[in-house]
Design an enzyme around this catalytic site. Structure first.
Site, mmCIF file in Angstrom:
data_model
loop_
_atom_site.group_PDB
_atom_site.id
_atom_site.type_symbol
_atom_site.label_atom_id
_atom_site.label_comp_id
_atom_site.label_asym_id
_atom_site.label_seq_id
_atom_site.Cartn_x
_atom_site.Cartn_y
_atom_site.Cartn_z
ATOM 1 N NE ARG A 60 -2.918 -7.392 -7.752
ATOM 2 C CZ ARG A 60 -3.904 -6.347 -8.035
ATOM 3 N NH1 ARG A 60 -5.059 -6.942 -8.694
ATOM 4 N NH2 ARG A 60 -3.672 -5.161 -7.494
ATOM 5 C CG ASN B 154 -3.001 -3.846 -11.693
ATOM 6 O OD1 ASN B 154 -2.098 -3.676 -12.976
ATOM 7 N ND2 ASN B 154 -3.452 -2.869 -10.958
ATOM 8 C CG ASP B 155 -7.422 -8.410 -10.149
ATOM 9 O OD1 ASP B 155 -6.495 -9.277 -9.465
ATOM 10 O OD2 ASP B 155 -7.780 -7.503 -9.697
ATOM 11 C CD GLU C 291 -10.730 -6.548 -12.285
ATOM 12 O OE1 GLU C 291 -9.561 -6.229 -11.983
ATOM 13 O OE2 GLU C 291 -11.779 -6.233 -11.514
ATOM 14 N NE ARG D 215 -11.927 -1.097 -8.027
ATOM 15 C CZ ARG D 215 -10.721 -1.574 -8.088
ATOM 16 N NH1 ARG D 215 -10.098 -1.702 -9.162
ATOM 17 N NH2 ARG D 215 -10.013 -1.118 -7.195
ATOM 18 C CB CYS E 100 -7.745 1.378 -14.852
ATOM 19 S SG CYS E 100 -8.820 0.058 -14.313
ATOM 20 N NE ARG F 39 -6.629 0.102 -7.410
ATOM 21 C CZ ARG F 39 -5.777 0.380 -8.158
ATOM 22 N NH1 ARG F 39 -5.264 1.784 -8.159
ATOM 23 N NH2 ARG F 39 -5.274 -0.391 -9.059
ATOM 24 C CG HIS G 164 -1.657 1.341 1.400
ATOM 25 N ND1 HIS G 164 -2.546 1.607 0.369
ATOM 26 C CD2 HIS G 164 -1.402 2.440 2.233
ATOM 27 C CE1 HIS G 164 -3.134 2.760 0.999
ATOM 28 N NE2 HIS G 164 -2.388 3.130 1.931
#
Ligand code: PEP
Ligand code: MG
Length: 578
Positions: free
Chosen positions: A470, A459-460, A436, A337, A507, A301, A194
């Protein structure tokens, strides 16, 4: 001089005093009872020192708040200062030290609580508020007495500092006055932690995963953070500090020019226009995104609003947050989202149960569709925030057509209720989905007519199409955005959407990757959403290419059979340095 090495999580140079943030200890005063007989004189002296320090802190907070939120709202801190000088209250604290033989922490807690309860008994809103204020001041004084830190100190930063911590949670960074943060150094955490993500979004230099020895630095000690190299230095001489300051200043100057240039639209050399927008987490990062030249937001997000707290944010709280971001964006697009929780993001106040494979489990849209009590207030807040703004709603982790239809049905139901309640919203609010999950990518031609847009979450998508976690370093060799399997999925999604007249964004981190941008441009991607600091270079690269060149690059790249060969081909073009 002492050097500390870690991972280069966010580029840039910072020079400034350390703030060692270790909020692990609690404020439970009973656990801190001094051993041996109590010395009332010493306790009273400790009390006096703590009261003076609290007064100094509050004066600072008041000055700062006055500039930020105005005199009237800031006045609460003046009231807090008055409590510190209230003779009856202080007499009671001292009585408990001398007569009841309590340590200062416990005497403060007991006396302030007694006064707070007396106020509450008056059964009046005004006095109830004052009781809360009293408890707040009590906590501040006890925190000072116990040498304990908490998030409030991050919120109250008034001087620029380099924050040194074991790690930072989303709620730490949410509370933090980030304008006063020069850099981050953390003992733990990797490049996708994070702290690293937030640092990159905000353009704050950061070194993470340094190891526990970084916690040996003391608050106030001068540090140099080199976020390019993953290096932190303590005890540097003035000459060297000066050198780094000059590098920092030069970087800031270059950045100012970059930001100015990035206010231009993203257009290729032959006039093909795409949108370059930002990934954000809150209103502060939205402001920053605009400075870096974002033409809007491609991914807000929302889960940061839900994480690390004790209960769900109310509809009203959510509305205020979404609206604050929408106000920063004005009429630019803002794609919000819906809650993407589950997997590695657990809410402490929601029992999601134990799962064998959380990334494949009850998460994101799956959880929301099953939990109207969670989903509906968010949809209401999003719709309410859409009035006179360009708010667009995006559903994460869509795997099937039924999920899209169910999510849209819930949205329509919420619109119906708002209508009946005479609450304003934009009935034309655009609705999109994240691509994703490989099943959604393969069914893109079926999903496209049901939505206004797609945004590819690489990313996913990479982790699901390559079947590799990941965040698992051991299978990181599989996690490659340039793998031909991933590229083919992306190509198919873009073609299917365009065949139905829908636009496609991306994204995931890949959208801001200079190596991948020419290829994505050539595949026809319409919108690139990335961390704000990546925007200027991305726009420069796009402007240096023609669409035809990019299309040729995409064609060549997709003809390569392995990720290494794709990378070697793209690397050989040497475009990213332009
Ligand atoms: C993605 O999966 O690409 C994405 C943008 O979502 P997140 O990283 O929040 O899972
Ligand atoms: Mg995702």
């Amino acid at each position: 001089m002492k050097e500390y090495h870690g991972l280069a999580a966010s580029a840039g140079i910072a020079v400034g005093p350390a703030l060692l943030y270790l909020p692990d200890e609690t404020l439970d005063s009973s656990s801190k009872l001094p051993s041996g007989p109590l010395d009332p004189e010493r306790e009273t002296a400790r009390l006096e020192d703590a009261l003076a320090e609290a007064d100094r802190q509050l004066a600072n907070v008041y000055e700062h708040a006055r500039g930020e939120v105005g005199e009237e709202t800031a006045a609460v801190f003046l009231a807090h200062q008055e409590f510190l000088a209230d003779p009856d209250l202080l007499d009671e604290v001292k009585r408990r030290i001398t007569v009841e033989q309590l340590p200062a922490e416990q005497a403060v807690e007991a006396a302030f609580e007694q006064f707070a309860q007396q106020l509450e008994m008056l059964d009046d809103d005004y006095y109830r508020e004052r009781a809360l204020d009293l408890r707040d001041v009590s906590r501040r004084v006890r925190r000072i007495l116990a040498g304990v830190q908490d998030q409030q100190m991050l919120a109250e930063l008034t001087e620029p500092v380099v924050v040194v911590a074991r790690d930072l949670t989303p709620s730490d960074t949410a509370q933090m006055n980030k304008k006063m943060v020069l850099g981050f150094c953390t003992a733990t955490g990797g490049l996708t932690s994070h702290t690293a993500i937030i640092a990159r979004i905000l353009g704050i230099p950061a070194v993470v995963g340094i190891g526990e020895h970084i916690l040996d630095v003391t608050s106030g000690q001068n540090l140099v953070v080199d976020g390019h190299k993953g290096l932190v230095m303590a005890g540097v001489d003035e000459d060297m500090a000066q050198q780094y300051r000059r590098r920092h200043d030069a970087e800031i100057e270059a950045l100012t020019c970059e930001k100015a240039a990035a206010q231009q639209k993203a257009v290729t050399a032959d006039g093909h226009e795409v949108e370059v927008v930002a990934n954000i987490a809150d209103a502060q990062s939205a402001e920053l995104a605009l400075e870096f030249g974002a033409e809007g937001v491609g991914l807000f997000r929302t889960e940061y609003l839900f994480l690390n707290r004790q209960s769900l944010p109310s509809e009203e709280e959510q509305y205020r947050e979404y609206r604050a971001v929408a106000d920063v964006l004005g009429d630019r697009p803002l794609i919000i989202r819906t809650l993407d929780i589950g997997g590695d993001k657990q809410l402490p106040y929601l029992d999601m149960g134990q799962e064998m494979n959380p990334f494949l489990g009850w998460r994101a849209i799956r959880l929301c569709l099953d939990s109207p009590e969670l989903f509906e207030p968010q949809l209401r807040a999003l719709l309410r925030a859409s009035v006179d703004r360009n708010v667009q709603i995006m559903f994460p982790m869509i795997a099937t057509l039924e999920e899209v239809r169910r999510a849209r049905e819930m949205l329509e139901k919420v619109k119906g209720k708002l209508g009946l309640e005479d609450i304003a919203f934009d009935p034309q609010t655009q609705v999109g989905i994240m691509i994703e999950v490989p099943s959604a990518a393969l069914m893109a031609d079926v999903l496209a007519p049901e939505v206004d847009f797609f945004s590819i979450g690489t990313n996913d998508l990479i982790q699901y199409s390559m079947a590799c976690d990941r965040v698992n370093e051991r299978v990181a060799y599989l996690y490659d955005p340039l793998h031909p399997a991933v590229l083919r999925l992306i190509k198919g999604v873009i073609e299917a959407a365009h065949a139905h007249g829908r636009w496609v964004g991306m994204c995931g981190e890949m959208a801001g990757d200079l190596e991948a941008i020419p290829l994505l441009l050539g595949l026809g991607l319409d919108e690139f959403s990335m961390n704000p600091p990546s925007i200027p270079a991305a726009k420069r690269l796009i402007a240096s290419l023609t669409l035809r060149q990019a299309q040729a690059i995409a064609e060549e790249a997709l003809a390569r059979p392995t990720a290494d060969e794709v990378r070697a081909y793209l690397g050989g073009l040497d475009l990213s340095r332009s």
